[in-house]
Design a protein around this motif. Structure first.
Motif, PDB file in Angstrom:
ATOM      1  N   GLU A   1      67.241 -11.501  32.274  1.00  0.00           N
ATOM      2  CA  GLU A   1      66.476 -10.443  32.942  1.00  0.00           C
ATOM      3  C   GLU A   1      67.249  -9.862  34.123  1.00  0.00           C
ATOM      4  OE1 GLU A   1      62.137 -10.678  33.323  1.00  0.00           O
ATOM      5  OE2 GLU A   1      62.405 -10.372  35.486  1.00  0.00           O
ATOM      6  N   MET A   2      67.922 -10.727  34.868  1.00  0.00           N
ATOM      7  CA  MET A   2      68.696 -10.234  36.009  1.00  0.00           C
ATOM      8  C   MET A   2      69.846  -9.343  35.541  1.00  0.00           C
ATOM      9  SD  MET A   2      68.731 -13.437  38.710  1.00  0.00           S
ATOM     10  CE  MET A   2      69.592 -12.470  39.957  1.00  0.00           C
ATOM     11  N   LYS A   3      70.462  -9.701  34.420  1.00  0.00           N
ATOM     12  CA  LYS A   3      71.557  -8.878  33.900  1.00  0.00           C
ATOM     13  C   LYS A   3      71.057  -7.513  33.445  1.00  0.00           C
ATOM     14  CE  LYS A   3      75.312  -9.944  32.026  1.00  0.00           C
ATOM     15  NZ  LYS A   3      76.423 -10.279  31.114  1.00  0.00           N
ATOM     16  N   SER A   4      69.833  -7.467  32.955  1.00  0.00           N
ATOM     17  CA  SER A   4      69.323  -6.200  32.431  1.00  0.00           C
ATOM     18  C   SER A   4      68.670  -5.328  33.502  1.00  0.00           C
ATOM     19  CB  SER A   4      68.313  -6.467  31.307  1.00  0.00           C
ATOM     20  OG  SER A   4      67.179  -7.149  31.802  1.00  0.00           O
ATOM     21  N   THR A   5      68.241  -5.934  34.616  1.00  0.00           N
ATOM     22  CA  THR A   5      67.505  -5.155  35.620  1.00  0.00           C
ATOM     23  C   THR A   5      68.264  -4.926  36.928  1.00  0.00           C
ATOM     24  OG1 THR A   5      66.410  -7.161  36.457  1.00  0.00           O
ATOM     25  CG2 THR A   5      65.267  -5.926  34.736  1.00  0.00           C
ATOM     26  N   LEU A   6      69.227  -5.783  37.242  1.00  0.00           N
ATOM     27  CA  LEU A   6      69.961  -5.633  38.500  1.00  0.00           C
ATOM     28  C   LEU A   6      71.349  -5.048  38.226  1.00  0.00           C
ATOM     29  CD1 LEU A   6      69.079  -8.959  40.365  1.00  0.00           C
ATOM     30  CD2 LEU A   6      67.882  -6.773  40.399  1.00  0.00           C
ATOM     31  N   PRO A   7      71.652  -3.889  38.779  1.00  0.00           N
ATOM     32  CA  PRO A   7      72.936  -3.221  38.508  1.00  0.00           C
ATOM     33  C   PRO A   7      74.163  -4.088  38.793  1.00  0.00           C
ATOM     34  CG  PRO A   7      71.446  -1.730  39.652  1.00  0.00           C
ATOM     35  CD  PRO A   7      70.783  -3.078  39.658  1.00  0.00           C
ATOM     36  N   ALA A   8      74.078  -4.948  39.798  1.00  0.00           N
ATOM     37  CA  ALA A   8      75.240  -5.779  40.150  1.00  0.00           C
ATOM     38  C   ALA A   8      75.646  -6.702  39.010  1.00  0.00           C
ATOM     39  CB  ALA A   8      74.937  -6.606  41.399  1.00  0.00           C
ATOM     40  N   PHE A   9      74.686  -7.032  38.141  1.00  0.00           N
ATOM     41  CA  PHE A   9      74.948  -8.033  37.108  1.00  0.00           C
ATOM     42  C   PHE A   9      75.011  -7.460  35.692  1.00  0.00           C
ATOM     43  CE2 PHE A   9      72.716 -10.461  40.516  1.00  0.00           C
ATOM     44  CZ  PHE A   9      73.798 -11.239  40.896  1.00  0.00           C
ATOM     45  N   ASN A  10      74.874  -6.144  35.540  1.00  0.00           N
ATOM     46  CA  ASN A  10      74.827  -5.617  34.172  1.00  0.00           C
ATOM     47  C   ASN A  10      76.163  -5.067  33.682  1.00  0.00           C
ATOM     48  OD1 ASN A  10      75.097  -3.105  35.350  1.00  0.00           O
ATOM     49  ND2 ASN A  10      72.989  -2.467  34.994  1.00  0.00           N
ATOM     50  N   GLY A  11      77.242  -5.502  34.324  1.00  0.00           N
ATOM     51  CA  GLY A  11      78.574  -5.105  33.870  1.00  0.00           C
ATOM     52  C   GLY A  11      79.487  -6.312  33.835  1.00  0.00           C
ATOM     53  N   ASN A  12      80.758  -6.097  34.163  1.00  0.00           N
ATOM     54  CA  ASN A  12      81.700  -7.216  34.212  1.00  0.00           C
ATOM     55  C   ASN A  12      81.918  -7.649  35.664  1.00  0.00           C
ATOM     56  OD1 ASN A  12      83.340  -5.247  35.333  1.00  0.00           O
ATOM     57  ND2 ASN A  12      84.513  -4.911  33.453  1.00  0.00           N
ATOM     58  N   ARG A  13      82.863  -8.562  35.861  1.00  0.00           N
ATOM     59  CA  ARG A  13      83.058  -9.087  37.211  1.00  0.00           C
ATOM     60  C   ARG A  13      83.591  -8.031  38.174  1.00  0.00           C
ATOM     61  NH1 ARG A  13      87.396 -13.297  37.729  1.00  0.00           N
ATOM     62  NH2 ARG A  13      88.588 -11.503  38.444  1.00  0.00           N
ATOM     63  N   SER A  14      84.363  -7.082  37.672  1.00  0.00           N
ATOM     64  CA  SER A  14      84.883  -6.028  38.549  1.00  0.00           C
ATOM     65  C   SER A  14      83.745  -5.224  39.157  1.00  0.00           C
ATOM     66  CB  SER A  14      85.820  -5.102  37.769  1.00  0.00           C
ATOM     67  OG  SER A  14      86.992  -5.785  37.390  1.00  0.00           O
ATOM     68  N   LYS A  15      82.725  -4.962  38.347  1.00  0.00           N
ATOM     69  CA  LYS A  15      81.560  -4.231  38.864  1.00  0.00           C
ATOM     70  C   LYS A  15      80.833  -5.076  39.904  1.00  0.00           C
ATOM     71  CE  LYS A  15      77.374  -1.767  37.492  1.00  0.00           C
ATOM     72  NZ  LYS A  15      76.505  -1.338  36.363  1.00  0.00           N
ATOM     73  N   LEU A  16      80.685  -6.360  39.614  1.00  0.00           N
ATOM     74  CA  LEU A  16      80.042  -7.257  40.577  1.00  0.00           C
ATOM     75  C   LEU A  16      80.844  -7.310  41.873  1.00  0.00           C
ATOM     76  CD1 LEU A  16      78.022  -9.420  41.471  1.00  0.00           C
ATOM     77  CD2 LEU A  16      79.363 -11.111  40.188  1.00  0.00           C
ATOM     78  N   GLU A  17      82.172  -7.303  41.754  1.00  0.00           N
ATOM     79  CA  GLU A  17      83.007  -7.359  42.949  1.00  0.00           C
ATOM     80  C   GLU A  17      82.785  -6.133  43.834  1.00  0.00           C
ATOM     81  OE1 GLU A  17      87.443  -8.726  44.335  1.00  0.00           O
ATOM     82  OE2 GLU A  17      87.174  -8.017  42.284  1.00  0.00           O
ATOM     83  N   ASN A  18      82.551  -4.987  43.222  1.00  0.00           N
ATOM     84  CA  ASN A  18      82.243  -3.792  44.007  1.00  0.00           C
ATOM     85  C   ASN A  18      80.985  -3.995  44.841  1.00  0.00           C
ATOM     86  OD1 ASN A  18      84.406  -2.223  43.308  1.00  0.00           O
ATOM     87  ND2 ASN A  18      83.195  -0.559  42.459  1.00  0.00           N
ATOM     88  N   TYR A  19      79.983  -4.613  44.224  1.00  0.00           N
ATOM     89  CA  TYR A  19      78.738  -4.882  44.953  1.00  0.00           C
ATOM     90  C   TYR A  19      78.970  -5.896  46.075  1.00  0.00           C
ATOM     91  CZ  TYR A  19      75.694  -2.121  41.973  1.00  0.00           C
ATOM     92  OH  TYR A  19      75.074  -1.076  41.341  1.00  0.00           O
ATOM     93  N   ILE A  20      79.856  -6.834  45.824  1.00  0.00           N
ATOM     94  CA  ILE A  20      80.186  -7.815  46.863  1.00  0.00           C
ATOM     95  C   ILE A  20      80.898  -7.132  48.026  1.00  0.00           C
ATOM     96  CG2 ILE A  20      81.732  -9.753  47.370  1.00  0.00           C
ATOM     97  CD1 ILE A  20      80.895 -10.984  44.706  1.00  0.00           C
ATOM     98  N   LEU A  21      81.803  -6.224  47.721  1.00  0.00           N
ATOM     99  CA  LEU A  21      82.510  -5.500  48.780  1.00  0.00           C
ATOM    100  C   LEU A  21      81.543  -4.644  49.600  1.00  0.00           C
ATOM    101  CD1 LEU A  21      85.776  -4.428  46.905  1.00  0.00           C
ATOM    102  CD2 LEU A  21      85.522  -6.239  48.621  1.00  0.00           C
ATOM    103  N   VAL A  22      80.567  -4.054  48.930  1.00  0.00           N
ATOM    104  CA  VAL A  22      79.536  -3.291  49.647  1.00  0.00           C
ATOM    105  C   VAL A  22      78.744  -4.224  50.559  1.00  0.00           C
ATOM    106  CG1 VAL A  22      77.357  -2.033  49.378  1.00  0.00           C
ATOM    107  CG2 VAL A  22      79.317  -1.462  47.927  1.00  0.00           C
TER     108      VAL A  22
END
Length: 353
Positions: free
Chosen positions: A43-64
């Motif tokens: 559910e978190m992967k489907s509803t939270l943008p930080a988790f619905n891609g690959n690690r590079s996308k998640l890293e962007n959210y971490i940098l933010v």
């Protein structure tokens, strides 16, 4: 005499059902925890943008997140131990998502999982009874059918039930009723247990599932420590990253000076500068791979483009970086004046685009 035999049969069936449901209780508990962990991660992967891609996308959210927090200690953890930082970041988001005191979603996840398994077991009881009656089978056949139907969902080894497979159970229909009745208190007790908002008992926790799914290669650039962005751990070919960082981010400095290096790796490999190895060998950055592993494990393409993010970081945390590494942004490491005009809003906008 018939009444006595009937009572003995009923007692035997009740004992059989109680024993089996005791075994089911532990199996159901673990199955509910396992399913809930998977459901939360899904559910978190489907509803939270930080988790619905690959690690590079998640890293962007971490940098933010890091830029918005402006905490140098957090940056240190991210730069020095990225894998652990990612795992902690994911765990915190899972806790926020599931364990909020005002709206603990974990309760509803557990309830839904338990309801699902309750229905599954009742269906297995009913279907096993029908098959056994159709084949004029005994309790051993009933157990075979029951365990087979639950095999993909619960850990209930058939071998653990050998002690009851020779019970004198002739009334299979009564067995169905006894099992359904014995199952009810098991489910009710589990419901009570699941009212505690705690993921401690989970053998595999949601954040561990997400961390595994969003993992990949954790190798760091030997010059600037940027993470390889390949989504497969132990991948074939060279490590690479779209954007490198100023070497000063991890304390890189010019040989025999206390000047931090503000250049990024991809611009250095386009320059005539030399890199000094630990054994004092000098290699041109242009031929960095001649330094052997780990340098030769990377593909660093000459490129003068760079992210505004790390320019802002260097300017904003200049004093902290100098103190941490015991070196200065002076001489060859003087920060370009134009970097000071890069704002946090600018870098956040770039990351969010």
């Amino acid at each position: 005499m018939c009444f006595q035999i009937s009572c003995q049969g009923a007692t035997s069936i009740t004992a059989f059902a109680d024993f089996l449901c005791t075994k089911l209780s532990a199996a159901l508990r673990q199955a509910v925890y396992d399913k809930t962990a998977i459901d939360i991660a899904s559910e978190m992967k489907s509803t939270l943008p930080a988790f619905n891609g690959n690690r590079s996308k998640l890293e962007n959210y971490i940098l933010v997140y890091l830029a918005e927090k402006e905490d140098f200690e957090e940056y240190k953890r991210y730069i020095q131990s990225p894998k652990y930082f990612f795992e902690d970041f994911i765990k915190q988001r899972v806790d926020d998502y599931c364990l909020d005191k005002n709206n603990p979603k974990l309760k509803s996840f557990l309830k839904n999982s338990l309801d699902s398994f309750h229905t599954l077991v009742l269906s297995a009881i009913r279907d096993s009874t029908e098959v056994t009656k159709d084949r004029s089978g005994n309790v051993s056949l009933w157990l075979d059918e029951f365990c087979r139907r639950l095999l993909q969902h619960l850990t209930l080894p058939r071998d653990d039930l050998k002690s009851i497979e020779h019970q004198e159970v002739t009334d299979i229909e009564f067995l169905k009723a006894a099992m359904s009745k014995a199952l009810s208190p098991v489910v009710e007790n589990l419901k009570k247990d699941f009212t505690t908002i705690d993921m401690g008992p989970f053998s595999r926790k949601p954040h561990e599932i997400l961390a595994e799914q969003l993992g990949g290669c954790w190798e760091k650039c030997p010059f600037c420590t940027a993470l390889c962005t390949n989504t497969i751990a132990g991948h074939d070919g060279k490590h690479s990253v779209p954007f490198h960082r100023p070497r000063a981010v991890d304390g890189g400095y010019w040989h025999k000076t206390d000047n931090l290096v503000i250049e990024i790796c991809s611009s250095l490999v386009a320059s005539d500068c030399l890199h000094i190895l630990r054994d004092d060998r000098r290699i041109p950055y242009k031929k960095y791979w001649e330094g052997g592993s780990p340098y030769s494990d990377w593909k660093i393409t000459p490129d003068m483009s760079e992210q505004s993010y790390w320019k802002w970081f260097v300017c904003h945390f200049k004093a902290e970086i100098e103190k941490l590494h015991g070196r200065k942004f002076e001489g060859k490491g003087e920060i370009p004046p134009q970097w000071k005009y890069v704002t946090k809003d600018t870098v956040l906008s770039e990351l969010k685009d």
